[in-house]
Design a protein around this motif. Structure first.
Motif, mmCIF file in Angstrom:
data_model
loop_
_atom_site.group_PDB
_atom_site.id
_atom_site.type_symbol
_atom_site.label_atom_id
_atom_site.label_comp_id
_atom_site.label_asym_id
_atom_site.label_seq_id
_atom_site.Cartn_x
_atom_site.Cartn_y
_atom_site.Cartn_z
ATOM 1 N N PRO A 296 -59.988 39.368 -18.530
ATOM 2 C CA PRO A 296 -60.957 39.746 -17.489
ATOM 3 C C PRO A 296 -62.384 39.359 -17.836
ATOM 4 O O PRO A 296 -63.196 39.099 -16.950
ATOM 5 C CB PRO A 296 -60.802 41.275 -17.392
ATOM 6 C CG PRO A 296 -60.162 41.697 -18.661
ATOM 7 C CD PRO A 296 -59.329 40.547 -19.116
ATOM 8 N N PHE A 299 -62.644 35.704 -17.003
ATOM 9 C CA PHE A 299 -62.559 35.573 -15.548
ATOM 10 C C PHE A 299 -63.877 35.955 -14.865
ATOM 11 O O PHE A 299 -64.266 35.339 -13.861
ATOM 12 C CB PHE A 299 -61.438 36.451 -14.990
ATOM 13 C CG PHE A 299 -60.053 35.890 -15.202
ATOM 14 C CD1 PHE A 299 -59.857 34.724 -15.915
ATOM 15 C CD2 PHE A 299 -58.943 36.539 -14.688
ATOM 16 C CE1 PHE A 299 -58.587 34.201 -16.110
ATOM 17 C CE2 PHE A 299 -57.666 36.029 -14.867
ATOM 18 C CZ PHE A 299 -57.486 34.863 -15.585
ATOM 19 N N SER A 300 -64.557 36.986 -15.379
ATOM 20 C CA SER A 300 -65.767 37.501 -14.723
ATOM 21 C C SER A 300 -67.050 36.851 -15.210
ATOM 22 O O SER A 300 -68.087 36.954 -14.544
ATOM 23 C CB SER A 300 -65.857 39.020 -14.926
ATOM 24 O OG SER A 300 -65.968 39.326 -16.311
ATOM 25 N N PRO A 312 -64.093 40.697 -8.537
ATOM 26 C CA PRO A 312 -63.084 41.695 -8.946
ATOM 27 C C PRO A 312 -61.751 41.570 -8.212
ATOM 28 O O PRO A 312 -60.690 41.773 -8.815
ATOM 29 C CB PRO A 312 -63.770 43.029 -8.618
ATOM 30 C CG PRO A 312 -65.230 42.727 -8.725
ATOM 31 C CD PRO A 312 -65.385 41.324 -8.222
ATOM 32 N N ILE A 315 -59.797 38.719 -9.766
ATOM 33 C CA ILE A 315 -59.333 39.131 -11.103
ATOM 34 C C ILE A 315 -58.125 40.046 -10.972
ATOM 35 O O ILE A 315 -57.114 39.878 -11.666
ATOM 36 C CB ILE A 315 -60.469 39.845 -11.869
ATOM 37 C CG1 ILE A 315 -61.615 38.867 -12.163
ATOM 38 C CG2 ILE A 315 -59.946 40.451 -13.173
ATOM 39 C CD1 ILE A 315 -62.846 39.520 -12.752
ATOM 40 N N LEU A 319 -54.315 39.410 -12.456
ATOM 41 C CA LEU A 319 -53.750 40.371 -13.407
ATOM 42 C C LEU A 319 -52.470 40.981 -12.856
ATOM 43 O O LEU A 319 -51.505 41.224 -13.603
ATOM 44 C CB LEU A 319 -54.769 41.469 -13.730
ATOM 45 C CG LEU A 319 -56.019 41.036 -14.498
ATOM 46 C CD1 LEU A 319 -56.935 42.225 -14.744
ATOM 47 C CD2 LEU A 319 -55.656 40.367 -15.819
#
Length: 480
Positions: A296, A299-300, A312, A315, A319
């Motif tokens: 994460p 990803f962020s 979000p 993500i 996930l």
């Protein structure tokens, strides 16, 4: 002449008869006790649902409590502390719960653990300060020996022929719980905003996150009742005499030395056959939690810093895909692959997949920087990442088999699983901080092009691959 003919027939028969009988090359699979394992797995499902139900709202809860003083950048720091405290508290007590279960039975320890988890999640929903959040998570960790005890019971319900089928169910449960938990947390948090007519009471204004916690707590209450009524004790010395002798084939004379082994000093259990699987499990847990912390984060992170710049929702979608595909793959293929190549080869191949997993991170960063945007190449790379983590996740089912088989008798199996869970919990305390700190330092100082964190983890994965080679070639039954 007739005698010579008969002798020649005997010689030919002896020469063509295999030295090892064909049937003994591969033992017939013992049927799984489906009812008991089904009950055990349903009890276990309450754990991941409760633990993941807080993820959708934990950051918002921390903001509303005013802990950060308005600094949104510090929210993740406090959320990480709350999650790490659970593992830290669990590491302090899980071994004691395991040893206690060797003495008083598995079911009493599960009653304490499930009841403690129920109380702690209710306290979490009623928390109005940061310290009350801390206390509730620490309480959950201190009273929670459930996972280790459930693995112990699974080991006692199975043998070397059907263990792979049974232990494949644990990651499936976490995948299902990881899907249901966030759904409960995200849907039921702040119910007064969604359904003002039903939740107009001032209680919900004061405790807006109590409803998802109450639903999770009700699952623990249901689990306790199901366990007390339907689940059978698996510790040989605490089973009813008839069921003990009938199901486990243990006489009353054999139970006495087994019962005394439950009080064996811990140091005497630390033989190489026990320590090697546990050290493998600890390093496996460290690398896995580091990977899950980095995903994460990468990803962020904005694209100009080497991340993918996902929002979000994106993500969460990726996930969720990781979790769902892992659960389905484990359910359909894990036991078959173990039967095909054996648990040691499964573990060795799985841990070898960590290196390409880590290599994918800088590759994705390079693709984004070269193309200037997230395109189909990144989607393809993420699908490759999904496939590799499927293979990586098989390592857990395999190492659980080795830890279970390393116990000399069932009456120290709780202690052995407690040791394993203690080492894994300690690793999960260190892993996220280690990985995220190395990631930040690597990017800030441009160490190895910002990729130093991945190099460090690859070196650790090499150490795990060597440790994997030290495992026994086969999983043996404790009664062999």
């Amino acid at each position: 002449m007739a005698r010579d003919t008969s002798n020649s027939h005997e010689i030919m028969e002896n020469e063509t008869t295999p030295l090892v009988p064909t049937k003994s090359l591969k033992k017939l699979k013992t049927p799984l006790p489906k009812l008991q394992i089904g009950i055990l797995i349903s009890l276990h499902l309450a754990e991941p649902i409760a633990s993941t139900s807080i993820f959708p709202y934990i950051n918002q809860l921390i903001r509303e409590l005013g802990i950060t003083g308005g600094d949104d950048a510090a929210v993740g720091y406090y959320a990480g502390i709350i999650e790490s405290l659970f593992f830290a508290a669990q590491a302090l007590t899980v071994l004691r719960w395991g040893r206690l279960s060797d003495r008083i039975g598995r079911k009493p320890v599960l009653v304490i653990g499930l009841s403690g988890a129920c109380i702690s999640i209710l306290c979490f929903g009623l928390s109005t300060t940061f310290w009350s959040l801390v206390i509730s998570r620490c309480l959950c960790g201190l009273l929670n020996g459930n996972v280790g005890v459930m693995k112990t019971m699974m080991g006692e319900l199975t043998d070397s022929t059907n263990m792979a089928q049974a232990f494949a169910l644990f990651p499936i449960v976490w995948s299902i719980g990881g899907f249901i938990g966030p759904l409960i947390g995200g849907t039921l948090a702040r119910p007064q905003d969604r359904w003002p007519a039903l939740f107009a009471n001032g209680f919900w204004e004061k405790f807006p996150y109590f409803l998802p916690c109450a639903v999770a707590a009700s699952l623990f209450v249901l689990a306790v009742f199901v366990m007390l009524i339907f689940l059978e004790e698996t510790l040989p010395t605490k089973r009813r005499p008839k069921s003990t002798s009938a199901m486990l084939g243990i006489s009353s004379d054999e139970l006495l030395p087994q019962q005394s082994m439950a009080f064996t000093p811990l140091r005497s259990l630390l033989t190489p056959s026990v320590v090697i699987p546990i050290v493998n499990y600890a390093l496996l847990a460290l690398l896995d939690i580091s990977f899950r912390a980095l995903v994460p984060l990468l990803f962020s992170t904005p694209t100009h810093l080497g991340g993918l710049g996902f929002n979000p929702a994106t993500i969460g979608s990726w996930l969720a895909l990781f979790g769902i595909t892992s659960g389905i793959f484990q359910a359909l293929f894990f036991a078959r692959i173990v039967d095909w190549i054996g648990p040691k080869r499964v573990f060795c191949v799985s841990v070898s997949c960590y290196v390409p997993l880590m290599v994918m991170f800088p590759i994705m960063s390079w693709i984004v920087r070269a193309g200037g945007e997230v395109d189909h190449a990144i989607t393809f790379a993420l699908l490759c990442l999904t496939g590799m983590q499927l293979a990586w996740n098989m390592a857990f089912g395999a190492i659980f088999m080795f830890i279970t088989a390393s116990a000399p008798t069932n009456n120290v199996l709780g202690a052995i699983n407690g040791l394993g869970q203690t080492s894994a919990s300690a690793a999960r305390v260190v892993g996220p901080t280690l990985a995220t700190s190395l990631f930040a330092v690597s990017k800030e100082h441009n160490l190895l092009g910002g990729n130093a964190v991945f190099v460090v983890l690859i070196v650790l994965a090499g150490g795990l691959r060597w440790l994997a080679s030290q495992l026994p070639d086969e999983v043996q039954d404790r009664n062999e």
